[in-house]
Design a protein around this motif. Structure first.
Motif, PDB file in Angstrom:
ATOM      1  N   ALA A 153       9.578  39.990 -44.089  1.00  0.00           N
ATOM      2  CA  ALA A 153       9.580  41.047 -45.600  1.00  0.00           C
ATOM      3  C   ALA A 153      10.368  42.316 -45.407  1.00  0.00           C
ATOM      4  O   ALA A 153      11.041  43.534 -45.989  1.00  0.00           O
ATOM      5  CB  ALA A 153       8.640  41.103 -46.753  1.00  0.00           C
ATOM      6  N   TRP A 154      10.543  43.326 -44.315  1.00  0.00           N
ATOM      7  CA  TRP A 154      10.502  43.725 -43.437  1.00  0.00           C
ATOM      8  C   TRP A 154      12.110  44.654 -43.112  1.00  0.00           C
ATOM      9  O   TRP A 154      12.981  45.167 -42.791  1.00  0.00           O
ATOM     10  CB  TRP A 154       9.777  44.600 -42.398  1.00  0.00           C
ATOM     11  N   GLY A 155      12.994  42.872 -42.899  1.00  0.00           N
ATOM     12  CA  GLY A 155      13.929  42.791 -42.451  1.00  0.00           C
ATOM     13  C   GLY A 155      13.638  42.353 -41.227  1.00  0.00           C
ATOM     14  O   GLY A 155      13.498  42.053 -40.684  1.00  0.00           O
ATOM     15  N   LEU A 156      14.951  42.504 -40.291  1.00  0.00           N
ATOM     16  CA  LEU A 156      15.198  41.985 -39.112  1.00  0.00           C
ATOM     17  C   LEU A 156      15.069  43.195 -37.975  1.00  0.00           C
ATOM     18  O   LEU A 156      14.949  44.405 -37.740  1.00  0.00           O
ATOM     19  CB  LEU A 156      16.513  41.371 -38.722  1.00  0.00           C
ATOM     20  N   GLU A 157      14.201  42.252 -36.956  1.00  0.00           N
ATOM     21  CA  GLU A 157      14.124  43.331 -35.476  1.00  0.00           C
ATOM     22  C   GLU A 157      14.363  42.335 -34.868  1.00  0.00           C
ATOM     23  O   GLU A 157      14.376  41.114 -34.221  1.00  0.00           O
ATOM     24  CB  GLU A 157      13.033  43.615 -36.121  1.00  0.00           C
ATOM     25  N   ALA A 158      14.839  43.038 -32.935  1.00  0.00           N
ATOM     26  CA  ALA A 158      14.547  42.762 -32.804  1.00  0.00           C
ATOM     27  C   ALA A 158      12.749  42.236 -31.307  1.00  0.00           C
ATOM     28  O   ALA A 158      12.250  42.339 -31.589  1.00  0.00           O
ATOM     29  CB  ALA A 158      15.271  43.582 -30.952  1.00  0.00           C
ATOM     30  N   ASP A 159      13.364  40.924 -30.898  1.00  0.00           N
ATOM     31  CA  ASP A 159      12.358  40.252 -30.321  1.00  0.00           C
ATOM     32  C   ASP A 159      12.537  40.769 -28.937  1.00  0.00           C
ATOM     33  O   ASP A 159      13.695  40.884 -28.416  1.00  0.00           O
ATOM     34  CB  ASP A 159      12.243  38.812 -29.567  1.00  0.00           C
ATOM     35  N   ILE A 160      11.255  41.375 -28.018  1.00  0.00           N
ATOM     36  CA  ILE A 160      11.472  42.093 -26.528  1.00  0.00           C
ATOM     37  C   ILE A 160      10.838  41.089 -25.025  1.00  0.00           C
ATOM     38  O   ILE A 160       9.921  40.344 -25.042  1.00  0.00           O
ATOM     39  CB  ILE A 160      10.926  43.027 -25.921  1.00  0.00           C
ATOM     40  N   PRO A 161      11.823  39.940 -25.202  1.00  0.00           N
ATOM     41  CA  PRO A 161      11.503  39.470 -23.780  1.00  0.00           C
ATOM     42  C   PRO A 161      10.609  40.472 -22.498  1.00  0.00           C
ATOM     43  O   PRO A 161      11.130  41.259 -22.042  1.00  0.00           O
ATOM     44  CB  PRO A 161      12.773  38.619 -22.951  1.00  0.00           C
ATOM     45  N   MET A 162       9.619  40.082 -21.989  1.00  0.00           N
ATOM     46  CA  MET A 162       9.107  40.661 -20.563  1.00  0.00           C
ATOM     47  C   MET A 162       8.882  39.380 -20.032  1.00  0.00           C
ATOM     48  O   MET A 162       8.409  38.079 -20.144  1.00  0.00           O
ATOM     49  CB  MET A 162       7.589  40.972 -21.772  1.00  0.00           C
ATOM     50  N   ALA A 163       8.904  39.882 -18.697  1.00  0.00           N
ATOM     51  CA  ALA A 163       7.735  38.651 -17.539  1.00  0.00           C
ATOM     52  C   ALA A 163       7.214  39.642 -16.736  1.00  0.00           C
ATOM     53  O   ALA A 163       7.689  40.341 -16.472  1.00  0.00           O
ATOM     54  CB  ALA A 163       9.166  37.722 -17.161  1.00  0.00           C
ATOM     55  N   TRP A 164       6.128  39.346 -16.106  1.00  0.00           N
ATOM     56  CA  TRP A 164       4.859  39.640 -14.901  1.00  0.00           C
ATOM     57  C   TRP A 164       5.589  38.476 -13.940  1.00  0.00           C
ATOM     58  O   TRP A 164       6.123  37.351 -13.498  1.00  0.00           O
ATOM     59  CB  TRP A 164       3.524  39.050 -15.330  1.00  0.00           C
ATOM     60  N   TYR A 165       5.814  39.079 -12.721  1.00  0.00           N
ATOM     61  CA  TYR A 165       6.375  38.418 -11.416  1.00  0.00           C
ATOM     62  C   TYR A 165       5.362  38.970 -10.216  1.00  0.00           C
ATOM     63  O   TYR A 165       4.475  39.612 -10.284  1.00  0.00           O
ATOM     64  CB  TYR A 165       7.119  39.164 -10.877  1.00  0.00           C
ATOM     65  N   ALA A 166       4.185  37.694 -10.024  1.00  0.00           N
ATOM     66  CA  ALA A 166       3.491  37.566  -9.061  1.00  0.00           C
ATOM     67  C   ALA A 166       3.959  38.111  -8.046  1.00  0.00           C
ATOM     68  O   ALA A 166       4.946  39.116  -7.524  1.00  0.00           O
ATOM     69  CB  ALA A 166       3.355  36.035  -8.350  1.00  0.00           C
ATOM     70  N   PRO A 167       2.711  39.229  -6.925  1.00  0.00           N
ATOM     71  CA  PRO A 167       2.886  40.320  -5.940  1.00  0.00           C
ATOM     72  C   PRO A 167       4.367  39.199  -4.931  1.00  0.00           C
ATOM     73  O   PRO A 167       4.407  38.000  -4.061  1.00  0.00           O
ATOM     74  CB  PRO A 167       1.827  40.046  -5.677  1.00  0.00           C
ATOM     75  N   GLY A 168       4.935  40.633  -4.512  1.00  0.00           N
ATOM     76  CA  GLY A 168       6.697  39.799  -4.018  1.00  0.00           C
ATOM     77  C   GLY A 168       6.851  38.921  -4.218  1.00  0.00           C
ATOM     78  O   GLY A 168       8.121  38.326  -3.455  1.00  0.00           O
ATOM     79  N   ALA A 169       6.693  38.525  -5.420  1.00  0.00           N
ATOM     80  CA  ALA A 169       7.647  37.483  -5.698  1.00  0.00           C
ATOM     81  C   ALA A 169       9.531  38.268  -5.760  1.00  0.00           C
ATOM     82  O   ALA A 169      10.394  37.278  -6.150  1.00  0.00           O
ATOM     83  CB  ALA A 169       7.835  36.510  -7.078  1.00  0.00           C
TER      84      ALA A 169
END
Length: 174
Positions: A153-169
């Motif tokens: 209803a507010w219009g269009l907005e972005a989706d933000i891709p986020m990632a967590w990496y295992a220690p040392g990955a």
């Protein structure tokens, strides 16, 4: 009042569905609208979580107040990734550190149960600044923007891709 976190089961499906419908109607934190949270949708992600990932629920005074899940795509090329991560917390239980507890438990279990998993990924709409701040505190990194991906209803907005990496990955990948 104490909160217990435990693995989800298929028997939790009706309660999880009601939780998701309530969260969707009240908080706007979920992409699906209440009528889009079907029995098939819940059965699908519960089954995938049980067979190819992790699903957890949180209970307070015998009531299910939160759920989180992530699972593998099923393709060898993505065997190191847990994705389709979704979390739902009942509005009355929000703001009490439960999201942090659920994510911490999910990431701990991911490292123990899936040692090959080096990455856990999620999408969050740009207006959900509280969630983005929490994810960053937990070690997730923003990895770009999907401009105009989310319509409301507010219009269009972005989706933000986020990632967590295992220690040392990341050191191994470079």
């Amino acid at each position: 009042m104490s909160i217990t976190i435990r693995p989800s089961t298929l028997h939790d499906a009706p309660t999880i569905r009601r939780l998701y419908q309530r969260v969707s109607a009240e908080s706007g934190g979920l992409a699906r609208r209440p009528e889009e949270i079907t029995e098939d949708y819940v059965q699908h992600f519960l089954t995938r979580s049980l067979t190819q990932g992790i699903g957890l629920v949180a209970e307070q005074a015998g009531e299910l107040v939160a759920e989180i899940h992530a699972y593998q795509a099923g393709l060898q090329i993505f065997a190191h990734v847990l994705g389709d991560l979704t979390v739902a917390i009942a509005p009355a239980a929000q703001g009490q550190g439960l999201g942090r507890r659920l994510f911490t438990e999910l990431l701990t279990r991911a490292q123990a149960q899936f040692p090959q998993v080096r990455r856990v990924e999620l999408l969050v709409r740009e207006s959900n600044t509280r969630a983005i701040a929490l994810y960053e505190q937990l070690g997730f990194r923003q990895e770009g923007r999907f401009e105009g991906r989310v319509a409301g209803a507010w219009g269009l907005e972005a989706d933000i891709p986020m990632a967590w990496y295992a220690p040392g990955a990341l050191a191994v990948a470079q």
